[in-house]
Design a protein around this motif. Structure first.
Motif, PDB file in Angstrom:
ATOM      1  N   GLY A  28       7.668   3.920   8.765  1.00 29.89           N
ATOM      2  CA  GLY A  28       6.991   2.853   7.711  1.00 29.89           C
ATOM      3  C   GLY A  28       8.255   2.571   6.724  1.00 29.89           C
ATOM      4  N   ASP A  29       9.395   2.658   7.174  1.00 27.27           N
ATOM      5  CA  ASP A  29      10.569   2.219   6.162  1.00 27.27           C
ATOM      6  C   ASP A  29      11.052   0.863   6.282  1.00 27.27           C
ATOM      7  N   ASN A  60       4.306   9.235   8.666  1.00 24.38           N
ATOM      8  CA  ASN A  60       3.393   8.947   7.547  1.00 24.38           C
ATOM      9  C   ASN A  60       2.147   9.930   8.005  1.00 24.38           C
ATOM     10  N   ASN A  89       6.436   9.462  13.701  1.00 28.71           N
ATOM     11  CA  ASN A  89       5.603   8.621  12.533  1.00 28.71           C
ATOM     12  C   ASN A  89       5.592   9.521  11.381  1.00 28.71           C
ATOM     13  N   ALA A 134       9.617   4.932   2.944  1.00 32.05           N
ATOM     14  CA  ALA A 134       8.449   4.803   1.844  1.00 32.05           C
ATOM     15  C   ALA A 134       6.995   5.189   2.805  1.00 32.05           C
ATOM     16  N   PRO A 135       6.509   5.821   2.280  1.00 33.94           N
ATOM     17  CA  PRO A 135       5.113   6.349   3.122  1.00 33.94           C
ATOM     18  C   PRO A 135       3.883   5.409   2.763  1.00 33.94           C
ATOM     19  N   GLN A 136       3.309   5.315   3.863  1.00 38.49           N
ATOM     20  CA  GLN A 136       2.162   4.183   4.229  1.00 38.49           C
ATOM     21  C   GLN A 136       1.101   4.765   4.640  1.00 38.49           C
ATOM     22  N   ASP A 137      -0.225   4.851   4.099  1.00 39.69           N
ATOM     23  CA  ASP A 137      -1.329   5.245   4.583  1.00 39.69           C
ATOM     24  C   ASP A 137      -1.152   6.705   5.308  1.00 39.69           C
ATOM     25  N   SER A 168       1.658   8.492  -3.676  1.00 43.73           N
ATOM     26  CA  SER A 168       0.994   7.782  -2.502  1.00 43.73           C
ATOM     27  C   SER A 168      -0.291   8.503  -2.218  1.00 43.73           C
ATOM     28  N   THR A 169      -1.179   7.726  -1.516  1.00 46.94           N
ATOM     29  CA  THR A 169      -2.672   8.180  -1.257  1.00 46.94           C
ATOM     30  C   THR A 169      -2.553   9.391   0.205  1.00 46.94           C
ATOM     31  N   GLN A 197       5.555   2.243  15.291  1.00 44.43           N
ATOM     32  CA  GLN A 197       5.457   1.979  13.762  1.00 44.43           C
ATOM     33  C   GLN A 197       6.587   2.689  13.065  1.00 44.43           C
TER      34      GLN A 197
END
Length: 323
Positions: free
Chosen positions: A29-30, A97, A95, A37-40, A70-71, A26
């Protein structure tokens, strides 16, 4: 000193191997581009809810949410004195994230336990500050000072609580033992909240707790502080009257750091993203509130500077609790 949790930690790494491969695949996430770009985003806390590490992790997560938009979801993965959480985090190699609320266990676990990682396995992002501890006892304890504790340990023994076999508590009690040529009878707990319960329930006689974990019980009189394991007395009004161990003839002072790390092998873009977010957090009122509300010493460091601190602190710890 071999931890009985070693098998758990090693097993956790093996079980998470496929997850780790997935995380690496994964990536950051860019989307294959240069920008991260952070995701989850997940903030792992390797200890139970309610203790100092949990408070730190949630404060950092909230601060990063404010800085990045971000969350950041907090996950408590307790067990093995932190080994389970760190081993899960190890499996997130590459990862960006994933983050982890780090403290002394990051350094102490590899020195005392057969785990598959060291601090060099991860990417240091930010050291928030230093968190010294207090030696505390029940309000009706036979002890009034740390000198009383040392004297009792030399005669009829003292039962001390530690929140994990490789925690800051273990380090400072070991330092006191070496300085005073005594031995404590230890009872391990999984976190600071459980130590407090053990003290209030009479299971143990003394414990070493961060001020933020125990201030309420000190104010109510349910617990009392015997000494502060800090270089100098606290300037915070709530703690200013507590003498240091050094004032009582015990030459021990040791701080636990609070900070956060990312997995090893993340991209330079992801690393810089989180360092920039950390610096923005450090300039916020939320950071100041966290430091002051938890009665800590502000002492931020980032990236490579944080890595240098970890190397120096690991060497110091090895001299105390090394295998």
């Amino acid at each position: 000193m071999k931890s009985r949790f070693a098998a758990i930690a090693i097993g956790a790494v093996s079980v998470m191997a496929l997850a780790g491969c997935s995380a690496t695949a994964q990536g950051d996430g860019d989307g294959g581009g240069d920008a991260f770009a952070p995701q989850d985003v997940r903030m792992i806390v390797p200890f139970a809810a309610g203790g100092g590490s949990d408070v730190s992790g949630r404060a950092i997560a909230s601060g990063l949410e404010e800085a990045t938009g971000s969350t950041v979801t907090v996950e408590n993965r307790e067990g093995g004195s932190g080994a389970v959480g760190y081993s899960h985090f190890l499996a997130q190699q590459g990862n960006g994230n994933y983050l982890l609320a780090a403290e002394t266990a990051l350094l102490a676990l590899p020195l005392t336990t057969d785990v598959g990682f060291s601090y060099e396995s991860f990417t240091p992002i930010m050291k928030l500050g230093d968190d010294y501890t207090l030696v505390v006892a029940p309000g009706d304890s036979r002890f009034d000072t740390c000198t009383d504790v040392v004297d009792a340990a030399k005669s009829d023994g003292v039962v001390a609580a530690v929140s994990g076999t490789v925690s800051l508590d273990e380090v400072v009690f070991t330092l006191i033992e070496k300085d005073q040529d005594i031995t404590f009878d230890r009872v391990p707990f999984e976190g600071g909240s459980e130590v407090i319960a053990g003290l209030l329930g009479g299971t143990v006689e003394v414990g070493s707790l961060n001020p933020s974990e125990v201030l309420g019980q000190l104010e109510s009189g349910d617990l009392k502080a015997l000494c502060a394991l800090s270089e100098e007395r606290y300037e915070y009004a709530e703690l200013a009257d507590i003498p240091t161990a050094k004032e009582q003839g015990i030459d021990v002072a040791f701080a636990q750091f609070r900070g956060f790390i990312a997995p090893g092998g993340i991209s330079e873009e992801a690393k810089q993203f989180w360092i920039d977010a950390a610096k923005e957090f450090a300039e916020s009122e939320a950071y100041t509130a966290y430091i002051e509300e938890n009665l800590m010493q502000a002492n931020a460091a980032y990236g490579d500077e944080f890595a240098d601190y970890l190397a120096e602190n690991s060497a110091a710890l090895e001299a105390v609790v090394g295998k």
